[in-house]
Each structure stands twice: as structure tokens, then as C-alpha cells.
Scaffold this motif. Structure first.
Motif, PDB file in Angstrom:
ATOM      1  N   PHE A  27       0.843  -1.179   0.000  1.00  0.00           N
ATOM      2  CA  PHE A  27       0.000   0.000   0.000  1.00  0.00           C
ATOM      3  C   PHE A  27       0.887   1.240   0.000  1.00  0.00           C
ATOM      4  CE2 PHE A  27      -3.052  -3.097   1.767  1.00  0.00           C
ATOM      5  CZ  PHE A  27      -4.065  -2.920   0.838  1.00  0.00           C
ATOM      6  N   ALA A  28       0.326   2.358  -0.456  1.00  0.00           N
ATOM      7  CA  ALA A  28       1.100   3.591  -0.560  1.00  0.00           C
ATOM      8  C   ALA A  28       0.192   4.784  -0.298  1.00  0.00           C
ATOM      9  CB  ALA A  28       1.716   3.718  -1.957  1.00  0.00           C
ATOM     10  N   SER A  29       0.692   5.758   0.442  1.00  0.00           N
ATOM     11  CA  SER A  29      -0.059   7.007   0.586  1.00  0.00           C
ATOM     12  C   SER A  29       0.019   7.745  -0.740  1.00  0.00           C
ATOM     13  CB  SER A  29       0.510   7.857   1.721  1.00  0.00           C
ATOM     14  OG  SER A  29       1.861   8.199   1.450  1.00  0.00           O
ATOM     15  N   ALA A  30      -1.039   8.468  -1.083  1.00  0.00           N
ATOM     16  CA  ALA A  30      -1.098   9.137  -2.382  1.00  0.00           C
ATOM     17  C   ALA A  30      -1.587  10.566  -2.224  1.00  0.00           C
ATOM     18  CB  ALA A  30      -2.019   8.368  -3.328  1.00  0.00           C
ATOM     19  N   THR A  31      -0.993  11.455  -3.019  1.00  0.00           N
ATOM     20  CA  THR A  31      -1.393  12.862  -3.052  1.00  0.00           C
ATOM     21  C   THR A  31      -1.399  13.324  -4.501  1.00  0.00           C
ATOM     22  OG1 THR A  31       0.907  13.572  -2.773  1.00  0.00           O
ATOM     23  CG2 THR A  31      -0.432  13.407  -0.771  1.00  0.00           C
ATOM     24  N   GLY A  32      -2.109  14.413  -4.777  1.00  0.00           N
ATOM     25  CA  GLY A  32      -2.068  14.993  -6.110  1.00  0.00           C
ATOM     26  C   GLY A  32      -3.438  15.345  -6.644  1.00  0.00           C
ATOM     27  N   THR A  33      -3.520  15.464  -7.970  1.00  0.00           N
ATOM     28  CA  THR A  33      -4.770  15.821  -8.639  1.00  0.00           C
ATOM     29  C   THR A  33      -4.915  14.995  -9.923  1.00  0.00           C
ATOM     30  OG1 THR A  33      -3.749  17.583  -9.944  1.00  0.00           O
ATOM     31  CG2 THR A  33      -4.700  18.211  -7.815  1.00  0.00           C
ATOM     32  N   MET A  34      -6.163  14.833 -10.343  1.00  0.00           N
ATOM     33  CA  MET A  34      -6.444  14.144 -11.598  1.00  0.00           C
ATOM     34  C   MET A  34      -7.599  14.845 -12.279  1.00  0.00           C
ATOM     35  SD  MET A  34      -7.581  10.207 -12.224  1.00  0.00           S
ATOM     36  CE  MET A  34      -8.747   9.831 -13.523  1.00  0.00           C
ATOM     37  N   LEU A  35      -7.318  15.422 -13.432  1.00  0.00           N
ATOM     38  CA  LEU A  35      -8.344  16.105 -14.238  1.00  0.00           C
ATOM     39  C   LEU A  35      -9.169  17.062 -13.390  1.00  0.00           C
ATOM     40  CD1 LEU A  35      -9.555  13.094 -16.419  1.00  0.00           C
ATOM     41  CD2 LEU A  35      -7.586  14.568 -16.754  1.00  0.00           C
ATOM     42  N   GLY A  36      -8.492  17.823 -12.537  1.00  0.00           N
ATOM     43  CA  GLY A  36      -9.151  18.848 -11.740  1.00  0.00           C
ATOM     44  C   GLY A  36      -9.705  18.382 -10.412  1.00  0.00           C
ATOM     45  N   SER A  37      -9.617  17.098 -10.110  1.00  0.00           N
ATOM     46  CA  SER A  37     -10.102  16.577  -8.832  1.00  0.00           C
ATOM     47  C   SER A  37      -8.910  16.245  -7.941  1.00  0.00           C
ATOM     48  CB  SER A  37     -10.943  15.319  -9.058  1.00  0.00           C
ATOM     49  OG  SER A  37     -11.320  14.737  -7.821  1.00  0.00           O
ATOM     50  N   ASP A  38      -8.958  16.705  -6.691  1.00  0.00           N
ATOM     51  CA  ASP A  38      -7.875  16.433  -5.757  1.00  0.00           C
ATOM     52  C   ASP A  38      -7.972  15.015  -5.212  1.00  0.00           C
ATOM     53  OD1 ASP A  38      -6.833  19.000  -5.956  1.00  0.00           O
ATOM     54  OD2 ASP A  38      -8.039  19.756  -4.286  1.00  0.00           O
ATOM     55  N   VAL A  39      -6.830  14.354  -5.107  1.00  0.00           N
ATOM     56  CA  VAL A  39      -6.781  13.091  -4.379  1.00  0.00           C
ATOM     57  C   VAL A  39      -7.102  13.414  -2.921  1.00  0.00           C
ATOM     58  CG1 VAL A  39      -5.309  11.184  -3.621  1.00  0.00           C
ATOM     59  CG2 VAL A  39      -5.031  12.142  -5.929  1.00  0.00           C
ATOM     60  N   PRO A  40      -8.084  12.759  -2.314  1.00  0.00           N
ATOM     61  CA  PRO A  40      -8.473  13.123  -0.944  1.00  0.00           C
ATOM     62  C   PRO A  40      -7.349  12.915   0.063  1.00  0.00           C
ATOM     63  CG  PRO A  40      -9.973  11.460  -1.872  1.00  0.00           C
ATOM     64  CD  PRO A  40      -8.870  11.651  -2.842  1.00  0.00           C
ATOM     65  N   GLN A  41      -7.358  13.722   1.094  1.00  0.00           N
ATOM     66  CA  GLN A  41      -6.364  13.584   2.150  1.00  0.00           C
ATOM     67  C   GLN A  41      -6.479  12.194   2.769  1.00  0.00           C
ATOM     68  OE1 GLN A  41      -6.634  16.570   5.190  1.00  0.00           O
ATOM     69  NE2 GLN A  41      -4.737  15.937   6.169  1.00  0.00           N
ATOM     70  N   GLY A  42      -5.353  11.533   2.967  1.00  0.00           N
ATOM     71  CA  GLY A  42      -5.347  10.200   3.551  1.00  0.00           C
ATOM     72  C   GLY A  42      -5.592   9.083   2.560  1.00  0.00           C
ATOM     73  N   ALA A  43      -5.660   9.407   1.252  1.00  0.00           N
ATOM     74  CA  ALA A  43      -5.918   8.377   0.244  1.00  0.00           C
ATOM     75  C   ALA A  43      -4.782   7.362   0.208  1.00  0.00           C
ATOM     76  CB  ALA A  43      -6.093   9.011  -1.129  1.00  0.00           C
ATOM     77  N   VAL A  44      -5.151   6.120  -0.061  1.00  0.00           N
ATOM     78  CA  VAL A  44      -4.178   5.040  -0.127  1.00  0.00           C
ATOM     79  C   VAL A  44      -4.306   4.326  -1.465  1.00  0.00           C
ATOM     80  CG1 VAL A  44      -3.466   2.833   0.893  1.00  0.00           C
ATOM     81  CG2 VAL A  44      -4.154   4.717   2.369  1.00  0.00           C
ATOM     82  N   GLY A  45      -3.177   4.171  -2.146  1.00  0.00           N
ATOM     83  CA  GLY A  45      -3.133   3.421  -3.391  1.00  0.00           C
ATOM     84  C   GLY A  45      -2.252   2.209  -3.208  1.00  0.00           C
ATOM     85  N   ASN A  46      -1.691   1.720  -4.320  1.00  0.00           N
ATOM     86  CA  ASN A  46      -0.797   0.581  -4.210  1.00  0.00           C
ATOM     87  C   ASN A  46       0.400   0.742  -5.115  1.00  0.00           C
ATOM     88  OD1 ASN A  46      -1.526  -0.642  -6.889  1.00  0.00           O
ATOM     89  ND2 ASN A  46      -3.506  -0.802  -5.895  1.00  0.00           N
ATOM     90  N   LEU A  47       1.516   0.145  -4.698  1.00  0.00           N
ATOM     91  CA  LEU A  47       2.738   0.049  -5.490  1.00  0.00           C
ATOM     92  C   LEU A  47       3.075  -1.424  -5.638  1.00  0.00           C
ATOM     93  CD1 LEU A  47       5.159   2.770  -4.043  1.00  0.00           C
ATOM     94  CD2 LEU A  47       3.940   2.815  -6.212  1.00  0.00           C
ATOM     95  N   THR A  48       3.288  -1.870  -6.872  1.00  0.00           N
ATOM     96  CA  THR A  48       3.653  -3.257  -7.106  1.00  0.00           C
ATOM     97  C   THR A  48       5.061  -3.326  -7.663  1.00  0.00           C
ATOM     98  OG1 THR A  48       1.356  -3.901  -7.509  1.00  0.00           O
ATOM     99  CG2 THR A  48       3.069  -5.358  -8.363  1.00  0.00           C
ATOM    100  N   GLN A  49       5.934  -3.992  -6.937  1.00  0.00           N
ATOM    101  CA  GLN A  49       7.306  -4.183  -7.375  1.00  0.00           C
ATOM    102  C   GLN A  49       7.387  -5.453  -8.207  1.00  0.00           C
ATOM    103  OE1 GLN A  49      10.112  -5.406  -4.436  1.00  0.00           O
ATOM    104  NE2 GLN A  49      11.883  -4.814  -5.646  1.00  0.00           N
ATOM    105  N   GLY A  50       7.967  -5.341  -9.403  1.00  0.00           N
ATOM    106  CA  GLY A  50       8.190  -6.497 -10.259  1.00  0.00           C
ATOM    107  C   GLY A  50       9.669  -6.740 -10.449  1.00  0.00           C
ATOM    108  N   THR A  51      10.097  -7.984 -10.391  1.00  0.00           N
ATOM    109  CA  THR A  51      11.502  -8.353 -10.582  1.00  0.00           C
ATOM    110  C   THR A  51      11.604  -9.417 -11.666  1.00  0.00           C
ATOM    111  OG1 THR A  51      11.918  -7.921  -8.240  1.00  0.00           O
ATOM    112  CG2 THR A  51      13.579  -9.188  -9.435  1.00  0.00           C
ATOM    113  N   ASN A  52      12.295  -9.080 -12.754  1.00  0.00           N
ATOM    114  CA  ASN A  52      12.450  -9.997 -13.885  1.00  0.00           C
ATOM    115  C   ASN A  52      11.106 -10.569 -14.344  1.00  0.00           C
ATOM    116  OD1 ASN A  52      15.244  -9.682 -13.964  1.00  0.00           O
ATOM    117  ND2 ASN A  52      15.539 -11.249 -12.415  1.00  0.00           N
ATOM    118  N   ILE A  53      10.186  -9.665 -14.619  1.00  0.00           N
ATOM    119  CA  ILE A  53       8.840 -10.081 -15.016  1.00  0.00           C
ATOM    120  C   ILE A  53       8.664  -9.939 -16.530  1.00  0.00           C
ATOM    121  CG2 ILE A  53       7.767  -9.503 -12.806  1.00  0.00           C
ATOM    122  CD1 ILE A  53       6.805  -6.882 -14.055  1.00  0.00           C
ATOM    123  N   THR A  54       7.726 -10.712 -17.043  1.00  0.00           N
ATOM    124  CA  THR A  54       7.342 -10.603 -18.451  1.00  0.00           C
ATOM    125  C   THR A  54       5.857 -10.265 -18.494  1.00  0.00           C
ATOM    126  OG1 THR A  54       8.959 -12.271 -19.089  1.00  0.00           O
ATOM    127  CG2 THR A  54       7.226 -11.775 -20.682  1.00  0.00           C
TER     128      THR A  54
END
Length: 198
Positions: free
Chosen positions: A165-192
Motif C-alpha cells: 500500500f502507498a499514501s497518495a497525493t495529487g490531482t487528476m483532471l481537476g479533482s484532488d486526491v483526498p487527504q489520507g488516500a491510499v493506493g498501491n505500489l507493485t514491485q516487479g523483478t524480472n517479469i514478463t
């Protein structure tokens, strides 16, 4: 418990949205990617009338972007999918499970010639900061990870991935990412990666 459930559901929604968009992409096999961090986010606006999603996925020499705005009860009001320059994404930190990995997306979708896009376009500026597994948990996968679609086609990643999981901040097409929003980060190693259409 409810907060964690909400985080998980938005992550699942983001992955499902990516899968739905990818189902319309022509057959496209990607080569081996030695190291990558993919990022996704989904959130509702303040009155829960719209759902915003954005996902950026590493390919061999660039990234693919998927974004959508869902009008709840009215279908998808805007969206797009396609390759973006590697210069639109920056990755720093490098060490997983340390709360140091940061992925930043800065792209103007109006300036892109995305093969699949409709509705509103504009800037998407989102930053993801990894949460260590001790705080947000993690999910590991080894082998094939498949998202297949009704009617055929799908999205396959072969190799080892770990999702944080990852904390997220910023904007998208004029809409703010809400405070405290959580997204995801996926690490790939030698993937196809392979993307197929019906």
C-alpha cells in the motif's frame, strides 16, 4: 478494520478497472522487465457520485497509463489507455519495505495521442509513497498473475511481484486526491508482461 477494508477495496477496484480497459487493447507481448514499480489509485469524490482511478504500469522502454472517471449510475464519463513517455514518471527510493519508494506521475493527457481515450482530458499529477509492510501489509505473487476477461483476452504478468500500500497525493483532471488516500505500489523483478485482446 473498516479503514483497511476500504483501502483493499479501492486497490481491487483500481486493478479491476485496469483489467477492463486492457481488454480492448490489441495483442501486444512485452519483453522481460528487470525491475519495476507500478502504481495505482482509486477514490470517490466527496458526494460519492464519481469514482476516479489511475494506474501506471512499466513496460520495456516506457509506461502505460490507464485512467477513468466513473459517473456512478451513469457509466464512464472519461477515460484513456495507452503508452506514455518514461519521462512522465519518476521513481526514487529503490528500497522496498522502507517507506522510501516514491513514484510520481506528471502527465497531460490532452497532449498525448492515446489510442483509446474519450471525454475529459487534462493533467494527472499523482505521487505515491510506499508504506512499509509493517504498516500497510503486502501481497506477494510468484509465477503467472492473470486477469482474464469474459469474451476472451486478458493481462498476464509472469514472474515475482510484491504489492504494497502507498499514501497518495495529487490531482487528476481537476479533482484532488483526498487527504489520507491510499493506493498501491507493485514491485516487479524480472517479469514478463503480455497483453492480449479477445
Amino acid at each position: 478494520m473498516m479503514k483497511q477494508f476500504g483501502k483493499t477495496m479501492l486497490s481491487v477496484i483500481g486493478l479491476a478497472v485496469t483489467a477492463a480497459v486492457l481488454s480492448s487493447v490489441p495483442v501486444q507481448a512485452q519483453g522481460v522487465i528487470a525491475h519495476s514499480f507500478d502504481a495505482g489509485i482509486g477514490w470517490f469524490n466527496s458526494d460519492f457520485s464519481e469514482l476516479y482511478t489511475a494506474t501506471v504500469v512499466r513496460t520495456n522502454n516506457a509506461y502505460t497509463l490507464s485512467y477513468n472517471i466513473y459517473d456512478i449510475g451513469g457509466g464512464i464519463s472519461a477515460g484513456g489507455f495507452g503508452p506514455i513517455p518514461a519521462s512522465d514518471v519518476s521513481v526514487s527510493g529503490g528500497s522496498v519495505n522502507s517507506a522510501k519508494v516514491t513514484v510520481t506521475l506528471n502527465v497531460d493527457t490532452c497532449a498525448l495521442n492515446l489510442p483509446y481515450s474519450f471525454g475529459l482530458c487534462g493533467p494527472i499529477n499523482v505521487t505515491w509513497l510506499e508504506l512499509p509492510a509493517s504498516v500497510g501489509g503486502s501481497m506477494a505473487n510468484h509465477g503467472d498473475s492473470r486477469q482474464m476477461f469474459a469474451g476472451g483476452g486478458g493481462y498476464v504478468t509472469n514472474g515475482s511481484t510484491v504489492t504494497y500500500f502507498a499514501s497518495a497525493t495529487g490531482t487528476m483532471l481537476g479533482s484532488d486526491v483526498p487527504q489520507g488516500a491510499v493506493g498501491n505500489l507493485t514491485q516487479g523483478t524480472n517479469i514478463t508482461r503480455t497483453i492480449t485482446a479477445p
